[in-house]
Write a protein that holds these residues in place. Structure first.
Motif, short mmCIF file in Angstrom:
data_model
loop_
_atom_site.label_atom_id
_atom_site.label_comp_id
_atom_site.label_asym_id
_atom_site.label_seq_id
_atom_site.Cartn_x
_atom_site.Cartn_y
_atom_site.Cartn_z
N GLU A 205 -11.34 1.73 -2.78
CA GLU A 205 -10.45 1.40 -3.89
C GLU A 205 -11.02 0.25 -4.73
O GLU A 205 -11.61 -0.67 -4.20
CB GLU A 205 -9.07 1.01 -3.35
CG GLU A 205 -8.28 2.21 -2.81
CD GLU A 205 -7.82 3.15 -3.89
OE1 GLU A 205 -6.98 2.74 -4.73
OE2 GLU A 205 -8.30 4.29 -3.93
N GLN B 197 0.83 -1.21 0.00
CA GLN B 197 0.00 0.00 0.00
C GLN B 197 0.87 1.26 0.00
O GLN B 197 0.49 2.29 -0.57
CB GLN B 197 -0.95 0.01 1.21
CG GLN B 197 -1.99 -1.09 1.19
CD GLN B 197 -3.06 -0.90 0.10
OE1 GLN B 197 -3.10 0.13 -0.57
NE2 GLN B 197 -3.91 -1.90 -0.06
N LYS C 11 -3.87 11.21 -5.13
CA LYS C 11 -4.39 10.74 -3.85
C LYS C 11 -3.46 11.12 -2.71
O LYS C 11 -3.91 11.49 -1.61
CB LYS C 11 -4.59 9.21 -3.90
CG LYS C 11 -5.03 8.60 -2.58
CD LYS C 11 -6.28 9.26 -1.99
CE LYS C 11 -7.51 9.03 -2.85
NZ LYS C 11 -8.72 9.57 -2.15
N TRP D 173 -10.73 5.17 2.75
CA TRP D 173 -10.14 5.30 1.41
C TRP D 173 -9.85 3.94 0.80
O TRP D 173 -10.18 3.68 -0.37
CB TRP D 173 -8.84 6.12 1.50
CG TRP D 173 -7.94 5.95 0.32
CD1 TRP D 173 -8.26 6.17 -0.99
CD2 TRP D 173 -6.58 5.49 0.33
NE1 TRP D 173 -7.18 5.87 -1.80
CE2 TRP D 173 -6.14 5.46 -1.01
CE3 TRP D 173 -5.71 5.13 1.35
CZ2 TRP D 173 -4.84 5.07 -1.34
CZ3 TRP D 173 -4.43 4.76 1.00
CH2 TRP D 173 -4.00 4.72 -0.33
#
Length: 331
Positions: free
Chosen positions: A331, A287, A297, A327
């Protein structure tokens, strides 16, 4: 994430798989555990990888395999130094040598560490048989030690050794560090240890506010706020690769070694958990890789974090972790 979920086996590929030279990036892995002796660990690594022991002392072994050279060692610098002083080669020590006896006893008191060679990203699954073999042995992981705080170290090669790339990763990690602790389910003993301290919030705010800092600014800020190896993401080896003299002047620690990799020390080593996998720990770090290459982002999250700062008490950790979870769910 549930702790006892089925072990993940697929390693997610990062957005940037190549280094500046156009070759596939590599990743180094280090595993710390106890419960089995140095000799038994050596034998296990050699058998699983079809390797050959090419060097040994009372405190360390080197096994050569098709993936490269794996090191198995007692994580005790004093013991390793004494082993070399008393002859270097384990075969050269007498049967009654105190160092041999101490070495065997120390296997149950200090961690055994397996240091893997740099491996290309698409070859990481070749480590899975080694992980499974350790899980099926008597190896004990983080939860078994109240003092050693055993960890899994993940050392991905940086794609480019320049300021924009370094800044992107520092921002991405700083935004995610609180979430990463929860995602990895870091053991409470390790949370309380000094070895995996997080970046202070003052530094996080500084790095998130910056737009296009140069390398001098990045190094100055990092060394000011983090003059220690004891960080969950230890950048000193990478910064030492860029400017060794500058790092040595700020941090007096002979253990710092130059290498163009991140040194990520946050994950536990739960080698005695059959549902644990190296892939799972890597996919959580992934991540950071993903966010480092998502400029829009990252910019949005930087602004949100800065706006969330409250007088005197700073940013709410729990609320920020919720923000990151929201968030990720989208995704």
């Amino acid at each position: 994430m549930a702790r006892n979920q089925r072990a993940e086996t697929e390693y997610k590929q990062p957005p940037e798989v190549n280094n500046a030279g156009g070759k596939q990036r590599t990743i180094g892995i280090e595993l710390e555990f106890s419960g089995i002796s140095l000799e038994d660990t050596e034998r296990l690594v050699r058998d699983v990888l079809d390797g050959e022991t090419v060097d040994e002392t009372a405190a360390a072994r080197t096994i050569k395999s098709s993936l490269g050279e794996f090191k198995v060692e007692l994580d005790w610098d004093y013991l390793k130094r004494k082993a070399k002083e008393e002859g270097g080669e384990a075969d050269g020590l007498s049967e009654d040598s105190w160092i041999n006896h101490l070495s065997k006893a120390a296997a149950w008191l200090v961690p055994i560490e397996i240091v893997c060679p740099p491996i290309e990203f698409d070859q990481l699954q070749q480590l899975d048989p080694l992980i499974r073999a350790l899980q099926q042995s008597d190896a004990k992981g983080t939860s078994e030690s109240m003092i050693a705080a055993y960890g899994t170290h993940i050392n991905p090669e940086i794609p480019k050794l320049d300021a924009p790339t370094l800044h992107a990763y520092l921002q991405a990690y700083s935004l995610l560090q609180w979430w990463l602790v929860e995602a990895h389910h870091v053991n409470n003993t390790r949370k309380l240890s000094p070895f995996i301290d997080l970046y202070p919030e003052e530094y996080v705010l500084e790095i998130l506010k910056q737009d296009k800092p140069d390398m001098d600014q990045l190094m100055d800020d990092y060394l000011e706020f983090n003059p220690s190896r004891n960080r969950a993401l230890d950048m000193l080896p990478l910064l030492c690769e860029i400017n060794k003299e500058r790092v040595r002047a700020a941090v007096e620690d002979k253990k710092i070694k130059s290498r163009p990799t991140f040194h990520y020390r946050l994950p536990d080593c739960r080698i005695d958990d059959p549902d644990w996998s190296l892939a799972r720990e890597w996919n959580i770090w992934w991540q950071v890789e993903k966010l480092a290459y998502d400029h829009d982002k990252r910019t949005e999250l930087c602004e949100k974090f800065i706006s969330a700062k409250r007088p005197l008490i700073g940013v709410s950790r729990n609320r920020w972790v919720e923000e990151i979870n929201t968030w990720l769910d989208q995704e």
